[in-house]
Scaffold this motif. Structure first.
Motif, PDB file in Angstrom:
ATOM      1  N   TRP A 103      -5.062   6.408  -2.787  1.00 26.78           N
ATOM      2  CA  TRP A 103      -4.050   6.271  -1.740  1.00 26.78           C
ATOM      3  C   TRP A 103      -4.006   4.811  -1.288  1.00 26.78           C
ATOM      4  O   TRP A 103      -5.003   4.253  -0.860  1.00 26.78           O
ATOM      5  N   PHE A 105      -2.415   1.406   0.910  1.00 24.67           N
ATOM      6  CA  PHE A 105      -2.146   1.114   2.320  1.00 24.67           C
ATOM      7  C   PHE A 105      -0.735   1.543   2.710  1.00 24.67           C
ATOM      8  O   PHE A 105      -0.406   1.623   3.886  1.00 24.67           O
ATOM      9  N   ASP A 106       0.105   1.773   1.699  1.00 19.59           N
ATOM     10  CA  ASP A 106       1.473   2.237   1.948  1.00 19.59           C
ATOM     11  C   ASP A 106       1.546   3.760   2.034  1.00 19.59           C
ATOM     12  O   ASP A 106       2.634   4.331   2.084  1.00 19.59           O
ATOM     13  N   ASP A 107       0.371   4.417   2.049  1.00 23.66           N
ATOM     14  CA  ASP A 107       0.283   5.885   2.127  1.00 23.66           C
ATOM     15  C   ASP A 107       0.917   6.573   0.920  1.00 23.66           C
ATOM     16  O   ASP A 107       1.347   7.722   1.011  1.00 23.66           O
ATOM     17  N   LYS A 108       0.957   5.870  -0.202  1.00 21.10           N
ATOM     18  CA  LYS A 108       1.456   6.442  -1.443  1.00 21.10           C
ATOM     19  C   LYS A 108       0.356   6.443  -2.501  1.00 21.10           C
ATOM     20  O   LYS A 108      -0.616   5.700  -2.400  1.00 21.10           O
ATOM     21  N   GLU A 109       0.542   7.291  -3.514  1.00 24.30           N
ATOM     22  CA  GLU A 109      -0.436   7.370  -4.591  1.00 24.30           C
ATOM     23  C   GLU A 109      -0.195   6.265  -5.621  1.00 24.30           C
ATOM     24  O   GLU A 109       0.944   5.959  -5.955  1.00 24.30           O
ATOM     25  N   LYS A 135      -8.242  10.845   1.286  1.00 32.19           N
ATOM     26  CA  LYS A 135      -7.156   9.896   1.554  1.00 32.19           C
ATOM     27  C   LYS A 135      -7.676   8.600   2.160  1.00 32.19           C
ATOM     28  O   LYS A 135      -7.029   7.993   3.027  1.00 32.19           O
ATOM     29  N   PRO A 137      -7.915   4.887   2.366  1.00 24.80           N
ATOM     30  CA  PRO A 137      -6.943   3.905   1.869  1.00 24.80           C
ATOM     31  C   PRO A 137      -7.585   2.712   1.164  1.00 24.80           C
ATOM     32  O   PRO A 137      -8.544   2.126   1.650  1.00 24.80           O
ATOM     33  N   LYS A 214      -7.644   0.436   9.339  1.00 26.52           N
ATOM     34  CA  LYS A 214      -7.368   0.955   7.997  1.00 26.52           C
ATOM     35  C   LYS A 214      -8.132   0.164   6.946  1.00 26.52           C
ATOM     36  O   LYS A 214      -8.072  -1.067   6.906  1.00 26.52           O
TER      37      LYS A 214
END
Length: 254
Positions: A103, A105-109, A135, A137, A214
């Protein structure tokens, strides 16, 4: 004749309207061969349609990747003379190429790549699976060869990396990174600190380890536990210095 043509046009129009009404009622949609409805219309390579029943409201997400393999010839060519230098301590055949889903830092895989020693390859896969499931980051995971094996550049770009045959800074001793048994995670959020030296320099705002943000690693969190539970050591617990980004595994004779 004109009347017949007119009637033909009307019939075609009525059939079209009927089809649209039916499609709206049954929620059947054909769009570029993919289905966004209850009934699936699938196009094969020859442009033929087949039908598959079942709810498919969303396009299926790509599967996660957690793999380790011997280094391919392409990867060997990429790292020879850069992160891997001929030496008497480790052979290129001792290394494994790893791909993991994480995951960002853009909250995408995303899918990242690492090179590690074969002896820890299964460990590393399990660790990154655990980080993925939690999850945790990670900004990026790229081979340090993308930075010409320059650790400073890799850290400045907040890159998570593993193998690089190099000496410990200020020493003639080979780093555990040189044996493929060390991993640095999110270097910007987890700096190396010794006396007044902070590396990377842009990490100074993260010296306050109580203000958790984060990507930071703190004792007892998911990242810490994933490594420590498998016998790895964390640089954040060292006495003479703090290396918050650094985890390493001790193997004999290194």
């Amino acid at each position: 004749m004109k009347f017949k043509k007119c009637m033909a046009v009307i019939i075609v129009f009525m059939i079209f309207i009927g089809y649209k009404i039916y499609a709206l009622k049954t929620n059947n949609v054909i769009h570029k061969g993919y289905d966004y409805s209850v009934t699936t219309f699938i196009k094969d390579d020859e442009n033929n349609l087949s039908i598959e029943k079942g709810k498919t409201d969303d396009i299926e997400e790509p599967e996660t990747i957690f793999t380790f393999n011997p280094l391919s010839e392409e990867i060997k060519d990429k790292i020879l003379g850069i992160s891997f230098k001929e030496n008497n301590n480790i052979k290129i055949e001792d290394l494994a190429y790893i791909q993991v889903t994480y995951w960002g830092f853009d909250d995408k895989e995303h899918v990242g790549e690492l090179i590690v020693n074969k002896v820890v390859s299964e460990d590393v896969i399990e660790i990154f699976k655990e980080l993925y499931e939690a999850k945790f980051p990670i900004e990026k995971i790229r081979l340090i060869d993308d930075y010409n094996a320059n650790d400073e550049l890799s850290m400045l770009d907040n890159n998570t990396s593993a193998f690089c045959y190099r000496e410990i800074v200020g020493s003639k001793k080979i780093s555990n990174h040189g044996y493929g048994v060390a991993i640095d995670i999110n270097p910007v959020q987890n700096p190396y600190v010794k006396n007044n030296i902070v590396s990377p320099e842009s990490s100074r705002e993260y010296l306050d380890r109580e203000n958790i943000r984060k990507g930071m690693i703190v004792k007892g969190d998911n990242c810490y536990n994933a490594f420590i539970s498998r016998g790895w050591e964390w640089g954040g617990e060292w006495k003479s210095l703090k290396d918050y980004q650094h985890f390493e595994f001790k193997i004999p004779n290194n």
